[in-house]
Motif scaffolding. Structure first.
Motif, PDB file in Angstrom:
ATOM      1  N   CYS A 206       9.993   0.721   1.396  1.00  0.00           N
ATOM      2  CA  CYS A 206       9.277   1.961   1.716  1.00  0.00           C
ATOM      3  C   CYS A 206       8.639   1.787   3.089  1.00  0.00           C
ATOM      4  O   CYS A 206       7.902   0.827   3.321  1.00  0.00           O
ATOM      5  CB  CYS A 206       8.206   2.264   0.675  1.00  0.00           C
ATOM      6  N   ILE A 207       8.937   2.726   3.986  1.00  0.00           N
ATOM      7  CA  ILE A 207       8.397   2.679   5.344  1.00  0.00           C
ATOM      8  C   ILE A 207       7.450   3.852   5.520  1.00  0.00           C
ATOM      9  O   ILE A 207       7.831   5.008   5.287  1.00  0.00           O
ATOM     10  CB  ILE A 207       9.524   2.724   6.391  1.00  0.00           C
ATOM     11  N   VAL A 208       6.223   3.579   5.939  1.00  0.00           N
ATOM     12  CA  VAL A 208       5.223   4.625   6.151  1.00  0.00           C
ATOM     13  C   VAL A 208       5.153   4.930   7.645  1.00  0.00           C
ATOM     14  O   VAL A 208       4.716   4.105   8.437  1.00  0.00           O
ATOM     15  CB  VAL A 208       3.845   4.184   5.623  1.00  0.00           C
ATOM     16  N   GLY A 209       5.632   6.103   8.015  1.00  0.00           N
ATOM     17  CA  GLY A 209       5.639   6.518   9.414  1.00  0.00           C
ATOM     18  C   GLY A 209       7.042   6.623   9.964  1.00  0.00           C
ATOM     19  O   GLY A 209       7.780   5.629   9.996  1.00  0.00           O
ATOM     20  N   ALA A 210       7.422   7.836  10.394  1.00  0.00           N
ATOM     21  CA  ALA A 210       8.774   8.062  10.921  1.00  0.00           C
ATOM     22  C   ALA A 210       8.757   8.172  12.437  1.00  0.00           C
ATOM     23  O   ALA A 210       9.361   9.072  13.020  1.00  0.00           O
ATOM     24  CB  ALA A 210       9.389   9.311  10.299  1.00  0.00           C
ATOM     25  N   GLY A 211       8.026   7.256  13.081  1.00  0.00           N
ATOM     26  CA  GLY A 211       8.114   7.114  14.524  1.00  0.00           C
ATOM     27  C   GLY A 211       9.151   6.066  14.854  1.00  0.00           C
ATOM     28  O   GLY A 211       9.932   5.627  13.988  1.00  0.00           O
ATOM     29  N   PHE A 212       9.169   5.637  16.115  1.00  0.00           N
ATOM     30  CA  PHE A 212      10.190   4.694  16.533  1.00  0.00           C
ATOM     31  C   PHE A 212      10.171   3.392  15.730  1.00  0.00           C
ATOM     32  O   PHE A 212      11.223   2.871  15.349  1.00  0.00           O
ATOM     33  CB  PHE A 212      10.047   4.373  18.018  1.00  0.00           C
TER      34      PHE A 212
ATOM     35  N   VAL B 144       5.438   5.956  -4.298  1.00  0.00           N
ATOM     36  CA  VAL B 144       6.689   5.239  -4.050  1.00  0.00           C
ATOM     37  C   VAL B 144       6.437   3.757  -4.303  1.00  0.00           C
ATOM     38  O   VAL B 144       5.566   3.164  -3.669  1.00  0.00           O
ATOM     39  CB  VAL B 144       7.203   5.460  -2.616  1.00  0.00           C
ATOM     40  N   LYS B 145       7.205   3.197  -5.242  1.00  0.00           N
ATOM     41  CA  LYS B 145       7.104   1.772  -5.537  1.00  0.00           C
ATOM     42  C   LYS B 145       8.269   1.044  -4.880  1.00  0.00           C
ATOM     43  O   LYS B 145       9.413   1.481  -4.974  1.00  0.00           O
ATOM     44  CB  LYS B 145       7.131   1.539  -7.045  1.00  0.00           C
ATOM     45  N   ALA B 146       7.967  -0.071  -4.221  1.00  0.00           N
ATOM     46  CA  ALA B 146       9.007  -0.847  -3.549  1.00  0.00           C
ATOM     47  C   ALA B 146       8.511  -2.279  -3.361  1.00  0.00           C
ATOM     48  O   ALA B 146       7.314  -2.493  -3.124  1.00  0.00           O
ATOM     49  CB  ALA B 146       9.349  -0.236  -2.189  1.00  0.00           C
ATOM     50  N   PRO B 147       9.394  -3.265  -3.456  1.00  0.00           N
ATOM     51  CA  PRO B 147       8.970  -4.653  -3.215  1.00  0.00           C
ATOM     52  C   PRO B 147       8.426  -4.869  -1.809  1.00  0.00           C
ATOM     53  O   PRO B 147       7.595  -5.743  -1.591  1.00  0.00           O
ATOM     54  CB  PRO B 147      10.273  -5.455  -3.421  1.00  0.00           C
ATOM     55  N   ILE B 148       8.908  -4.041  -0.843  1.00  0.00           N
ATOM     56  CA  ILE B 148       8.459  -4.141   0.547  1.00  0.00           C
ATOM     57  C   ILE B 148       7.913  -2.786   0.981  1.00  0.00           C
ATOM     58  O   ILE B 148       8.582  -1.757   0.831  1.00  0.00           O
ATOM     59  CB  ILE B 148       9.619  -4.536   1.484  1.00  0.00           C
ATOM     60  N   VAL B 149       6.705  -2.786   1.533  1.00  0.00           N
ATOM     61  CA  VAL B 149       6.110  -1.570   2.105  1.00  0.00           C
ATOM     62  C   VAL B 149       5.697  -1.883   3.537  1.00  0.00           C
ATOM     63  O   VAL B 149       4.876  -2.780   3.772  1.00  0.00           O
ATOM     64  CB  VAL B 149       4.889  -1.083   1.302  1.00  0.00           C
ATOM     65  N   LEU B 150       6.273  -1.159   4.483  1.00  0.00           N
ATOM     66  CA  LEU B 150       6.004  -1.391   5.901  1.00  0.00           C
ATOM     67  C   LEU B 150       5.137  -0.279   6.459  1.00  0.00           C
ATOM     68  O   LEU B 150       5.506   0.905   6.382  1.00  0.00           O
ATOM     69  CB  LEU B 150       7.319  -1.462   6.686  1.00  0.00           C
TER      70      LEU B 150
END
Length: 473
Positions: A46-52, A242-248
């Protein structure tokens, strides 16, 4: 769904159309909103933020491992923040003190990091070409100009400093005023410094093209979704979890909006103006037939580019920080800043005095307390982040995204061994000390610039040296 962002509006004493996110979107169009998160979801990343930063991380993760389920969460639309508002410098410049980076990995580690930055410039260009992204990219280099004796001295110091950290004669060229004038005629310029490791970019076109490329790979971008908290292995939003082993966390200047991150990276404000297209008669006096981007050696520095449609886009700090780490509304900046940037543009390019200003806007960038960028992933909690680019993020985000991808995939690579990986920095001071410190810092820098110009100082003003100590740079 149509985008509900307001168009730029002319108000105040400047009379200049203001806001509308940025001119880069006004000149194309605001994208339609993607669908929001439809409820609770599971993902691998899961990635928080849709910038570059977030988009590059997703791009390289999905290319390396196509079966990964990757979700990106975005409050507005992909590229809404600094990614779609910046000055369009795809440069190899890296923010922060080289000595701080060297503490953990020594001189060679920093040399490797800077070499990786230079390589990232070409990597972005190569991806844009491969993915069919038309973003007005031209790699004609970067020019810094010195307009007084103290600035000339700083340019010379920069050459020695960069050579110590691995720059070559070809990578950093000193220019006389006449050599500079052969490229760009800047009023009062006494010397220049040229680096080939930079390209001009239309940033909104690049970030929108990258978002589309990421979606083609199978990454899902949910917009209109506000992340309220980031915890180990999950992101809580106003529309579900959103559940995910990795959250950025890839929020850069908007990091302070996340619970518990108010004093992490300071949201520094930067503003821009752009002219109407310059007539041939004006361009004949200015030159600037190439696509070099332009900066100066002032303390309260500026940055500029000549756009593909022959405008000058110029930016600077203006009013650098809003109390309580607040951010702008719809990209609107202050009249004072518009007037200050307009005065600077016409001072540097008197021939453009009669050319109207077409639009002004602003955005925020992330500034760590020690002014050095960071990439990090805690394998135990699954929480990762990258940012703190201090205004040099257009290229740095690519390198950070590739590094995050390697960390997520548990690869031991040259990128994961770079000295910005795993850095820990102390938080910013609480309010009102944070606001007072930033205001004092930039007041001192502006006064140092004024004194260097007015008194024709041969050396850098002591006021600026004191401001550097206040800043912790």
């Amino acid at each position: 769904m149509a985008n509900t962002m307001k168009a730029p509006t002319a108000h105040g004493n400047s009379g200049v159309p203001n806001g509308g996110v940025s001119y880069w979107y006004t000149s194309t169009e605001l994208p339609k909103y993607r669908a929001p998160l439809p409820g609770d979801r599971d993902a691998d990343v899961c990635i928080v933020g849709a910038g570059f930063t977030g988009l590059w991380a997703a791009f390289y993760l999905k290319r390396a491992q196509p079966d990964l389920r990757i979700v990106i969460l975005e409050r507005e639309f992909a590229g809404f923040g600094a990614s779609g508002r910046n000055g369009g410098w795809l440069s190899a410049e890296l923010a922060g003190s080289r000595a701080l980076y060297a503490k953990s990995h020594g001189h060679e580690g920093v040399v490797d990091l800077l070499a990786a930055m230079r390589g990232a410039v070409d990597e972005v260009i190569a991806v844009a070409e491969a993915e069919g992204i038309e973003a007005d990219i031209v790699k004609d280099g970067l020019l810094h100009v010195a307009r007084n004796r103290a600035q000339v001295e700083r340019l010379q110091e920069t050459i020695e400093y960069e050579k110590y950290w691995g720059a070559t004669e070809e990578g950093l060229v000193s220019l006389t005023s006449s050599e500079l004038n052969n490229r760009i005629v800047v009023e009062g310029a006494q010397a220049g410094l040229f680096s080939p490791d930079c390209a001009r970019v239309q940033p909104a076109k690049l970030v929108q093209g990258l978002a589309a490329a990421v979606e083609r790979l199978g990454v899902v971008i949910y917009e209109q979704t506000t992340v309220e908290a980031i915890e180990p292995r999950l992101a809580r939003t106003d529309r579900g979890v959103v559940k995910a082993p990795i959250v950025l966390r890839c929020l850069e200047g908007f990091t302070a909006g996340i619970k518990g991150q108010r004093r992490g990276w300071l949201p520094m404000n930067s503003s821009m103006i752009i002219t109407e297209p310059l007539p041939d008669s004006v361009m004949g006096q200015i030159g600037w037939s190439g696509a070099e981007v332009l900066g100066d050696a002032a303390h309260a520095y500026m940055y500029a580019q000549r756009t593909a449609d022959n405008r000058i886009a110029l930016g600077g700090r203006g009013i650098p920080y809003r109390f309580g780490s607040r951010t702008d509304e719809n990209g609107e900046t202050q009249d004072w800043t518009i007037n200050a940037l307009t005065t600077l543009l016409r001072d540097m390019f008197p021939a453009a005095t009669g050319v109207p200003i077409a639009q002004a806007w602003c955005g925020v960038l992330g500034v760590p307390r020690d002014w050095c960028a960071t990439v990090d992933l805690d394998q135990e909690t699954g929480l990762g982040t990258a940012g703190g680019y201090v205004g040099s993020g257009l290229t740095t985000t690519n390198l950070a995204g590739r590094t995050l991808a390697d960390l997520v995939l548990r690869r031991d690579t040259d990128l994961t061994r770079l000295p910005w990986v795993g850095r820990r920095v102390r938080p910013w001071e609480p309010e009102p000390f944070r606001w007072l410190g930033v205001q004092a810092m930039y007041t001192l820098y502006r006064e140092a610039d004024r004194r260097e110009n007015a008194l024709n100082l041969e050396h850098t003003s002591k006021i600026a040296r004191f401001a550097n100590k206040v800043a912790g740079r």
